[in-house]
Write an enzyme that holds these catalytic residues in place. Structure first.
Site, PDB file in Angstrom:
ATOM      1  N   ILE B  36       0.698  -1.295  -0.024  1.00  0.00           N
ATOM      2  CA  ILE B  36       0.027   0.017   0.052  1.00  0.00           C
ATOM      3  C   ILE B  36       1.026   1.399   0.001  1.00  0.00           C
ATOM      4  CG2 ILE B  36      -1.661   1.178   1.296  1.00  0.00           C
ATOM      5  CD1 ILE B  36      -1.595  -1.846   2.835  1.00  0.00           C
ATOM      6  N   THR B  46      12.747   7.849  -1.505  1.00  0.00           N
ATOM      7  CA  THR B  46      13.982   7.079  -1.999  1.00  0.00           C
ATOM      8  C   THR B  46      14.501   7.608  -3.208  1.00  0.00           C
ATOM      9  OG1 THR B  46      13.252   5.075  -0.543  1.00  0.00           O
ATOM     10  CG2 THR B  46      15.032   4.928  -2.328  1.00  0.00           C
ATOM     11  N   PHE B 117      32.786   8.616   1.183  1.00  0.00           N
ATOM     12  CA  PHE B 117      31.746   9.220   1.831  1.00  0.00           C
ATOM     13  C   PHE B 117      31.884   9.818   3.224  1.00  0.00           C
ATOM     14  CE2 PHE B 117      26.771   9.696   1.249  1.00  0.00           C
ATOM     15  CZ  PHE B 117      27.095   9.967  -0.215  1.00  0.00           C
ATOM     16  N   GLN B 231      19.035  14.611  11.821  1.00  0.00           N
ATOM     17  CA  GLN B 231      20.282  14.937  11.000  1.00  0.00           C
ATOM     18  C   GLN B 231      20.039  16.210  10.180  1.00  0.00           C
ATOM     19  OE1 GLN B 231      22.108  12.366   7.734  1.00  0.00           O
ATOM     20  NE2 GLN B 231      23.400  12.544   9.488  1.00  0.00           N
ATOM     21  N   HIS B 233      21.662  18.248   7.342  1.00  0.00           N
ATOM     22  CA  HIS B 233      22.708  17.960   5.990  1.00  0.00           C
ATOM     23  C   HIS B 233      23.370  19.263   5.972  1.00  0.00           C
ATOM     24  CE1 HIS B 233      24.619  16.747   2.458  1.00  0.00           C
ATOM     25  NE2 HIS B 233      24.363  15.717   2.641  1.00  0.00           N
ATOM     26  N   LEU B 243      18.677  19.024  -1.940  1.00  0.00           N
ATOM     27  CA  LEU B 243      20.022  18.535  -1.306  1.00  0.00           C
ATOM     28  C   LEU B 243      21.171  18.722  -2.239  1.00  0.00           C
ATOM     29  CD1 LEU B 243      21.846  16.816   0.870  1.00  0.00           C
ATOM     30  CD2 LEU B 243      20.991  14.936  -0.428  1.00  0.00           C
ATOM     31  N   GLU B 246      26.511  14.340  -0.499  1.00  0.00           N
ATOM     32  CA  GLU B 246      27.586  14.458   0.238  1.00  0.00           C
ATOM     33  C   GLU B 246      28.793  14.021  -0.737  1.00  0.00           C
ATOM     34  OE1 GLU B 246      27.573  13.377   4.190  1.00  0.00           O
ATOM     35  OE2 GLU B 246      28.872  11.681   3.852  1.00  0.00           O
ATOM     36  N   ARG B 286      28.350  14.329   9.013  1.00  0.00           N
ATOM     37  CA  ARG B 286      27.380  15.753   9.009  1.00  0.00           C
ATOM     38  C   ARG B 286      27.053  16.493  10.106  1.00  0.00           C
ATOM     39  NH1 ARG B 286      23.249  12.122   4.916  1.00  0.00           N
ATOM     40  NH2 ARG B 286      24.963  11.794   3.327  1.00  0.00           N
ATOM     41  N   HIS B 355      17.364  16.731   7.023  1.00  0.00           N
ATOM     42  CA  HIS B 355      17.721  15.686   6.251  1.00  0.00           C
ATOM     43  C   HIS B 355      17.129  14.461   6.401  1.00  0.00           C
ATOM     44  CE1 HIS B 355      19.548  13.801   2.674  1.00  0.00           C
ATOM     45  NE2 HIS B 355      20.421  12.883   3.445  1.00  0.00           N
ATOM     46  N   ARG B 391      23.381   9.478  11.877  1.00  0.00           N
ATOM     47  CA  ARG B 391      23.568   8.477  10.797  1.00  0.00           C
ATOM     48  C   ARG B 391      24.791   8.853   9.859  1.00  0.00           C
ATOM     49  NH1 ARG B 391      21.488   8.378   4.980  1.00  0.00           N
ATOM     50  NH2 ARG B 391      21.290  10.429   5.476  1.00  0.00           N
ATOM     51  N   SER B 394      24.948   7.357   3.262  1.00  0.00           N
ATOM     52  CA  SER B 394      25.069   6.180   2.637  1.00  0.00           C
ATOM     53  C   SER B 394      24.764   5.020   3.658  1.00  0.00           C
ATOM     54  CB  SER B 394      26.447   5.759   1.850  1.00  0.00           C
ATOM     55  OG  SER B 394      27.550   5.506   2.664  1.00  0.00           O
TER      56      SER B 394
END
Ligand SMILES: Cc1cc2nc3c(=O)[nH]c(=O)nc-3n(C[C@H](O)[C@H](O)[C@H](O)COP(=O)(O)OP(=O)(O)OC[C@H]3O[C@@H](n4cnc5c(N)ncnc54)[C@H](O)[C@@H]3O)c2cc1C
Ligand code: SF4
Ligand code: F3S
Ligand code: FES
Lengths: 122, 599, 136, 250
Positions: B36, B46, B117, B231, B233, B243, B246, B286, B355, B391, B394
């Site tokens: 759903i 995403t 990263f 977070q 960014h 964005l 990074e 970050r 972010h 976090r 990546s």
């Protein structure tokens, strides 16, 4: 959606369409100029460019015959294929009637040309 | 109300939801799956992820290194056993994506390429140009089409979970096009609804990222864990918050203040060198970078512009147009189109924006929610325990895959071991949910405009729960949120139609947003220390492992009360809390740690 | 999958006159109309062949017809159409070919189009030169 | 802040519960230099009229949900800027050629079922276990399909394609580009299964090479190329099938 997809026969016509398109794109301009403007005006190639004897000789030669046939055949199929699709574009129903007129027309032109070219002999 | 029966229902068709759906289908093709989503799957947020997904790949890299980067990056608030599992599964999931067709960028020899990263010691980030999330999402969506057992309910807005006697029994959804309610009865339910960045004003998130799933679980008694960790960014577009990945810095971009100076060297991230070096300078984590930009602003060393406010410069000029077009094509276009800035010739103005939500629905290592049997969560909405207080870039795309799969496998197993429950009781619960939602449209006497409340909430969250926080500002935010929750009851909609009434859906989302915002603000207020992305200026500037090496747990207390904040233990296996050091100091710390280990 | 109820009627907008809505479509239609020129020219050639097969007199009649101002005018129109046709043919050419790589670089569509133009010009000059060679 | 200017945005409204036909409605929106058409619409929805309906999410031209006709051209409203449309009025309308469900929202279901129909997933040429690692694919092989894999399913190309407008059964540029993306992938061996769709009247043969689809594509997918180069493949398939009993597929 693809349960009842049928193979289109378009490739047969599309190949001729493409051939005619390429031929006319490359040579159409020059040909129209030579046969339709330069020859009748007698300039710059002189007044007898398309005299009966010359043209007859040209079309009796296998190369000339073949060339004339290819031009008429492919040009007419190219044009009729496009016209057929343009009818669709303009919202004119493209049923059997339109198909017959367009592709039938191209066929007729081609057949007449072939027949007469053969009649001219070698 | 129309009813559908499925074995497993999955709410959300972003990376996590799709991966979960495929996992269920592969676990047992006879299980029916209801997937759903309030938008078509490929619209899920995403799609916006640019940079890449981490997995140990190179020979000189190790699972331990990825583990350590993640745990230290998260300021030791990670579930270390879960992180261990995560780093161990990551590579296989990347290969799985490759087999499904994901167009990973390649090396000349045909192997997948990896890039550097922030916060990662060794290059291990798989990428597909700078459209990694886009390619992953489309690959997953298109692959999911292969499985006949996945039945999609696209553009269905999930309104509520149906929970009866401590067990989840399905969900109630609205078919957006018609306004019809649907009961989707299921033996197990996976929530994969993504983050909640939209509670803040300046953010990198899509309009759909409104924390719906978090709020739904919260309201049914599942705690939201570590919600104070949000977070920022460091490199986002002024005004819109869009964005700049990074990867711009991974490829070698610099951050400059108004004097053209690489200011990060003043914040323990130096020395400044020309070539990017992992965990140094621009490749620091970050939270540190965002904090440094905040400090530069206090010192008056940022640039400013009436259009863009105060900002710093992201300098990519030295990379050259050719490399930029090849490695960062989307960034190139964004800068040119949205800002009129040509990154090969000009610096890009950037500032920090919200972010990512580190916290989320509390979940154990098997993604199961405490207290509600059959309920699982995966992706950004879930707090499975790998991000801790911050976090690493990546890690989250990888998380979608690793824990999306776990959730799918677990939910499938649960569904197989349980029968469908009594339909009548469930229908009654569903009808209650319907009545509550329908009431919002029919209510005539309201006066408040939706957008006003939403904007006040976002502004207040930014003011109170931004990069730096004090008790005073956080308290003000908590008070404001309580006020807004009352005013929310008094909203009035312009749109009274049934079909495609997006104003109505926005109103329901606003309800979710307010609940999530409250969980964040109260969790933040109660955490009297500074850790990761939660930084205080009012006497709690230091990390306090004695009192706060704990997960916060926010419990819902009803529509009119503030959430109750409780704490739970953090699982430590091999990595004892240490100093989070980057740059030269970090290198020094690593060296010392090694020596200690050898001694 | 489509389980949409009846509310979802959907308003379908008419297509009448669509080709006037956007300059791009007008250009497309002009391209398609050049087919008429190709057809007319094919027919003129065919008639020429027919007349040729009927003997000198018939053929000279065809030549005389070509000399009328009306025919010259028509051929000028055909000439212009052929040029448009040739240009549009090569404009769309890059869309019809597989991606090409030379030395690791993608060949740009505009390069393909320009090559087409050049080849046409060369072909035209060649035809004219040939005819010049056999001029009478 | 520069002086707040106002710009007129005309929206083609259609509310099936209230009216039979779409009607134009005008709104006046204060705008700043970096404001997109989407932001203009958001202002309308937030401040002027909450019933104006449109899809959007990412704001960064990647989710593909905000396509609409802007001054008659198919565009993504989030990456089209009001400053480029001065002095206005700006006319926004639902994507052409699709049924309007409400205001700026069109039906996407048909598009998605076409997409589902082309087997848009790798059908492996040779099976490979996960433990064997990734398939090797050189950057050159990647380039053969990469551009076709960057389609965001925004459907602008459908709104640009008159052949789709005239015949909604035409598979259309975007989906055919995706089909080609898989056929052109060195890992894929499913070409034969997909040729059935390519070969149909509703496949590539529904296209008359108008080419506008590629012109409007915000992601440089060049769907016209994907469609038209497959005419060659389909023609080969057509003629060469007589040479091999199973039908030629390469
Ligand atoms: C701009 C940006 C760049 C990023 N870059 C990176 C990166 O480079 N690397 C990295 O690792 N991470 C990155 N991230 C983070 C990462 O992309 C996200 O955390 C992740 O994609 C979230 O995926 P998800 O599946 O959990 O949720 P989403 O993809 O957001 O999906 C949520 C799904 O839930 C559905 N849904 C939500 N609410 C409801 C409801 N009420 N009813 C029905 N359906 C609902 C939505 O329709 C959607 O399908 C980035 C994030 C952003 C914003
Ligand atoms: S091909 Fe381009 S225009 Fe068409 S749907 Fe895909 S991205 Fe959109
Ligand atoms: S516009 Fe349509 S007709 Fe073909 S080239 Fe593009 S699909
Ligand atoms: S809002 Fe996502 S493409 Fe415009």
């Amino acid at each position: 959606m693809n349960a009842n997809l049928k193979r289109s026969r378009a490739p047969i016509f599309w190949v001729m369409f493409g051939g005619g398109g390429m031929l006319s794109a490359l040579f159409g301009t020059a040909l129209v100029f030579v046969t339709g403007i330069a020859a009748p005006l007698g300039w710059p190639f002189g007044p007898n460019l398309l005299s009966y004897e010359r043209v007859l000789a040209f079309s009796q030669h296998w190369f000339g015959k073949g060339l004339l046939f290819a031009l008429i055949w492919l040009f007419s199929y190219h044009a009729m294929h496009r016209i057929y699709h343009s009818l669709h574009d303009l919202g004119i129903p493209t049923g059997l009637a339109a198909k017959t007129v367009c592709y039938g027309g191209a066929f007729a032109i081609t057949v007449v040309a072939a027949w007469k070219l053969l009649a001219i002999g070698f | 109300m129309e009813t559908f029966k499925a074995d497993v229902a999955i709410v959300g068709a972003g990376g996590a939801g799709l991966r979960a759906a495929i996992a269920v289908a592969e676990a047992d093709p006879t299980l029916s799956i209801a997937l759903i989503s309030k938008v078509y799957p490929m619209r899920s947020h995403t799609v916006a992820a640019e940079g890449g997904a981490a997995a140990v790949t190179q020979a000189h890299d190790s699972l331990e290194a990825h583990f350590h980067d993640t745990v230290a990056g998260g300021d030791w608030l990670c579930e270390q056993d879960v992180v261990q599992y995560f780093v161990g599964q990551a590579h296989e999931e990347m290969v799985q994506m490759e087999h499904w067709g994901c167009p990973w960028s390649r090396k000349a020899d045909g192997h997948a390429n990896v890039r550097a990263f922030g916060g990662m010691k060794i290059e291990r980030t798989w990428f597909a140009a700078d459209k990694t999330g886009f390619h992953m999402l489309h690959t997953l969506f298109q692959t999911s089409i292969k499985y006949p057992s996945i039945r999609r309910f696209d553009e269905h807005f999930c309104l509520d979970l149906v929970v009866d006697q401590g067990r989840v029994q399905g969900v109630v959804a609205i078919e957006i096009a018609t306004g019809e309610f649907r009961l989707i009865q299921a033996k197990s339910v996976i929530i994969a609804t993504g983050g909640a960045g939209r509670v803040f004003r300046e953010n990198t998130n899509g309009g759909i990222v409104t924390g719906d799933g978090m709020a739904m679980a919260f309201r049914h008694g599942v705690p939201l864990r570590d919600m104070e960790f949000v977070q920022y960014h460091p490199t986002c577009m002024p005004v819109t918050g869009l964005l700049f990945t990074e990867a711009c810095r991974g490829e070698g971009g610099f951050l400059l203040n108004k004097d053209g100076y690489r200011f990060l060297q003043d914040y323990g991230l130096g020395p400044a060198e020309d070539k990017p070096r992992n965990k140094f300078m621009e490749l620091g984590p970050r939270d540190r970078l965002s904090q440094a930009i905040w400090h530069e602003k206090q010192k008056g060393r940022t640039l400013s512009d009436p259009r863009w406010g105060s900002y710093v410069h992201l300098d990519l000029r030295h990379l050259g147009e050719k490399k930029l077009r090849e490695r960062l094509p989307q960034i190139y276009e964004l800068a040119v189109e949205y800002l009129g800035v040509d990154p090969a010739r000009q610096c890009i103005p950037v500032l920090p924006a919200v972010h990512y939500t580190m916290g989320g629905i509390a979940a154990d290592g098997a993604t199961a929610a405490p207290g509600v049997a059959g309920l699982y969560s995966a992706g950004e909405c879930s707090s499975v325990g790998i991000h801790g207080a911050n976090r690493l870039g990546s890690n989250s795309l990888t998380e979608l895959l690793v824990f999306g799969k776990v959730a799918g496998v677990e939910a499938a197993a649960f569904a197989k071991s349980t029968p469908h429950a009594n339909g009548d009781r469930i229908m009654k619960l569903a009808l209650d949910a319907q009545a509550r939602a329908a009431g919002i449209v029919t209510r005539m006497e309201g006066t408040e405009r939706l957008a006003t409340i939403r904007k006040e909430m976002a502004k207040s969250m930014e003011d109170g729960c931004g990069i730096y926080r004090t008790a005073q500002t956080m308290q003000a935010t908590c008070d404001k949120l309580a006020e807004l929750k009352q005013r929310y009851k008094n909203i009035r909609l312009d749109d009274k139609s049934k079909g495609w009434n997006t104003e109505w859906l926005l109103a329901i989302e606003l309800g979710y947003l307010l609940d999530v915002a409250e969980a964040m603000a109260h969790s933040a207020l109660n955490r009297r220390e500074s850790r990761g992305s939660h930084q205080r200026l009012d006497g709690y500037e230091q990390r306090d492992d004695v009192n706060f090496l704990k997960h916060s747990l926010a419990y819902y207390q009803g529509a009119d009360a503030a959430p109750r904040i409780d704490y739970g233990p953090v699982k430590i296996t091999t990595s004892q809390p240490g100093t989070r050091a980057y740059g030269a100091a970090g290198e020094e710390a690593d060296r010392k740690a090694k020596e200690a280990a050898h001694a | 999958m489509n389980h949409r109820a009846t509310l979802r009627r959907g308003y379908v907008r008419p297509m009448q006159g669509w080709w006037r809505r956007d300059p791009f479509f007008v250009k497309y239609m002009i391209r398609e109309v050049t087919a008429l020129a190709v057809l007319v020219y094919a027919i003129i050639l065919m008639v020429g062949v027919v007349r040729l097969s009927q003997g000198a007199e018939a053929f000279n009649g065809w030549l005389a017809a070509l000399k009328t101002p009306g025919s010259i005018l028509l051929h000028l129109v055909l000439l212009a159409s052929m040029i448009v046709h040739a240009k549009s043919w090569f404009d769309i050419m890059p869309k019809t070919m597989p991606l090409m790589f030379v030395g690791g670089h993608r060949v740009e569509g505009s390069t393909i189009t320009r090559t087409g133009y050049v080849v046409t010009i060369v072909a035209t000059v060649l035809v004219l030169a040939l005819v010049w060679g056999v001029r009478a | 802040m520069p002086e707040a200017q106002r710009i007129e945005i005309q929206v083609l409204r259609y509310r099936p519960e209230e009216e039979d036909k779409p009607v134009w409605q005008s709104y006046y929106v204060p705008f700043t230099n970096d404001m997109s058409v989407l932001q203009g619409l958001q202002y309308i929805k937030d401040e002027l009229d909450g019933s104006v309906t449109f899809r959007w999410s990412c704001r960064m031209a990647i989710c593909g949900s905000c396509g609409m006709m802007i001054n008659g051209k198919p565009m993504l409203s989030c990456s089209t800027f009001l400053r480029d449309l001065l002095p206005g009025p700006v006319r926004v309308e639902a994507l052409a050629h699709f049924p309007i469900e409400r205001d700026l929202v069109v039906s996407v279901g048909e598009f998605v079922s076409k997409l589902e129909g082309i087997k848009p997933y790798i059908i492996p040429k040779e099976e490979r276990e996960l433990s064997q690692g990734e398939y090797l694919q050189t950057p050159e092989q990647l380039e053969q399909f990469e551009q076709f894999s960057s389609c965001i399913n925004c459907m602008l190309c459908y709104a640009a394609c008159p052949q789709f407008g005239l015949n909604p059964d035409f598979t259309g540029p975007g989906v055919l580009a995706l089909l080609h993306r898989y056929n052109a992938d060195s890992r894929d061996g499913g070409r034969a299964e997909r040729m059935k769709i390519v070969n149909a009247e509703e496949g590539v043969w529904g296209c008359t090479a108008v080419g506008y689809c590629s012109e409007v594509c915000p992601k440089h997918v060049d769907p016209a190329n994907a469609v038209n180069q497959n005419k060659v493949n389909s023609a080969k398939d057509f003629f060469l099938r007589f040479l091999s009993p199973k039908g030629a597929t390469t």
